[in-house]
Every structure is written in structure tokens, then in C-alpha cells.
Design a protein around this motif. Structure first.
Motif, short mmCIF file in Angstrom:
data_model
loop_
_atom_site.label_atom_id
_atom_site.label_comp_id
_atom_site.label_asym_id
_atom_site.label_seq_id
_atom_site.Cartn_x
_atom_site.Cartn_y
_atom_site.Cartn_z
N PHE A 105 0.83 -1.20 0.00
CA PHE A 105 0.00 0.00 0.00
C PHE A 105 0.87 1.25 0.00
CE2 PHE A 105 -2.44 -3.43 1.76
CZ PHE A 105 -3.72 -3.25 1.24
N TYR A 134 0.56 4.84 0.85
CA TYR A 134 -0.32 5.80 1.50
C TYR A 134 0.37 7.16 1.66
CZ TYR A 134 2.23 4.18 5.67
OH TYR A 134 3.21 3.82 6.58
N MET A 146 -5.98 -1.03 5.52
CA MET A 146 -5.25 -1.91 4.62
C MET A 146 -5.82 -3.32 4.63
SD MET A 146 -1.31 -0.78 5.26
CE MET A 146 -0.72 0.87 4.88
#
Length: 233
Positions: free
Chosen positions: A32, A34, A101
Motif C-alpha cells: 500500500f 499511502y 489496509m
């Protein structure tokens, strides 16, 4: 059991991916973005997927991360030096990060026909990060059973949740994890700083595990003064 591993590119999650691969269970690696200032870790996650020959999914969460303000991992705030067991490290919390997540990871796993999602949360995270604690993982697993009821049966696998980081080093070494191909440092420099909480914990874990640490640290000895008992154990 086809298992998708949530992988940041750090020591814990890359070790978990190698353990799952050794068991013949690794189906894919999920990472991920972010907007983390140390996003170079994602390169190490991709390398793990290539090395283990599984699909790599990089989820763009930058717009979400931009709204999760107040963390030294996403904002222009200095990452503090010291051990995780210090209140100063609370500035590294990204609110609800793991919950967000994992929710996405479960959706992907269900869509791809996986049996489980694995994440490498461990005992050393509990002091600072609420969404790494056993109570959270139990509640999240229950929530996902309800969320996917009648559609898919995806389990949450947290093999390290009650273990120390040194235990992860031992497990990773047994699974042949190339530790030099992992990134932990929150400061995201050319080499690991050796002073932030995750660097201190990493250095201490290798020491306690009795495993050679291949990491290049800018300050390789700071961990001794930052850990209780001078890093002895």
C-alpha cells in the motif's frame, strides 16, 4: 491454503512472505502506497514478490493517506529517535492504517479466491499501535466473517502477534529470508539511520536472535543506549 501477505517491504512482512512461500501457501503480495515518507520500502516489497514468483498488487492509497494527518510517517514532522517503548514514538501512528489496509486486502483476497490474509503484526507493536494488538486482530477477523458471509471464507493469519521481533528474525532466517533485501527505517535515507524506533528495534532483534545483521546503519551503535539494559539479552 492460498494466503495473500500484506507486505510493507520491511523485515517482518518480507520474512512472513518467505515463511508462507516455504510452506507452499503464498498466493500474492499486497502493498500500500499511502504517501509514506519512507515509500522506498515498497521497492523491497516488489522485489520480494519477484523473488518468490507471485503476483504483486500495489494499492494507491495516497489520497486516503493525505487525510490521515498528524503522523511523522506522512507529514513534515521529525521522526523521533529512540526505542518503540517510548511515548515519543506515538507520533508515528497513522490512524486506522492497518484496519484500512486489511479491509482492502480481504476484498482482494475474496475476489481472487484466496483462503487467508496474513499480516506480520507482532508483540513489539502493541505498545504504540492499537491496530496491531491481539484484541484488534480477533475483532477484525470476526468483522470480516460477517462482511463476507455467504460470499467467501477468508481467514486472518497473524502468526507473530504474540511473538517478539527476534522470533521473527529466527523464523525468517529459517525460511531463507534475504534480510539485506528488506527496508525498515522510517526516515527513508540512503541507508538505515540506526536511530529511529524501527531501526533500534531491528538492530536489537538481530542481537537477541543471535543472527548476523547485514543492515548498513548510519549510526550502528545507537541501539545500545536506546534499549533497556544496553541491548543485552
Amino acid at each position: 491454503m492460498k494466503t495473500a501477505v500484506v507486505c510493507s517491504g520491511g523485515l517482518d512482512s518480507v520474512s512472513l512472505a518467505h515463511v508462507m512461500a516455504q510452506q507452499g501457501n503464498l498466493s500474492r503480495i499486497l502493498s500500500f502506497d499511502y504517501g509514506q515518507r519512507h515509500r522506498k520500502e515498497l521497492d523491497f516489497a516488489r522485489r520480494a514478490a519477484d523473488r518468490l514468483q507471485v503476483p504483486f498488487h500495489l494499492i494507491d492509497m495516497r489520497s486516503v493517506g493525505a487525510a490521515l494527518t498528524g503522523s511523522a510517517l506522512t507529514d513534515d514532522i521529525d521522526v523521533p529517535d529512540g526505542h518503540y517503548a517510548e511515548d515519543t514514538m506515538r507520533v508515528t501512528v497513522v490512524p486506522n492504517r492497518n484496519a484500512i489496509m486489511l479491509t482492502i486486502a480481504f476484498g482482494i483476497a475474496a475476489a481472487q479466491g484466496d483462503d487467508a490474509v496474513a499480516t506480520a503484526v507482532h508483540g513489539g507493536d502493541h505498545f504504540i499501535y492499537p491496530d496491531c494488538r491481539p484484541d484488534f486482530t480477533l475483532a477484525f477477523a470476526k468483522m470480516q466473517r460477517a462482511a463476507l458471509s455467504g460470499y467467501a471464507n477468508v481467514a486472518l493469519h497473524v502468526p507473530f502477534v504474540q511473538q517478539k521481533k527476534s522470533d521473527i528474525v529466527v523464523a525468517g532466517a529459517r525460511a531463507g529470508t534475504p534480510f539485506a533485501e528488506t527496508w525498515s527505517c522510517y526516515k527513508g535515507g540512503e541507508v538505515h539511520c540506526g536511530r529511529c524506533g524501527t531501526c533500534v528495534e531491528r538492530r536489537e532483534a538481530f542481537h537477541l536472535a543471535g543472527v548476523e545483521d547485514p543492515t548498513d546503519y548510519a549510526d550502528p551503535d545507537f541501539w545500545r543506549s536506546a534499549t533497556r539494559g544496553g541491548g543485552q539479552g
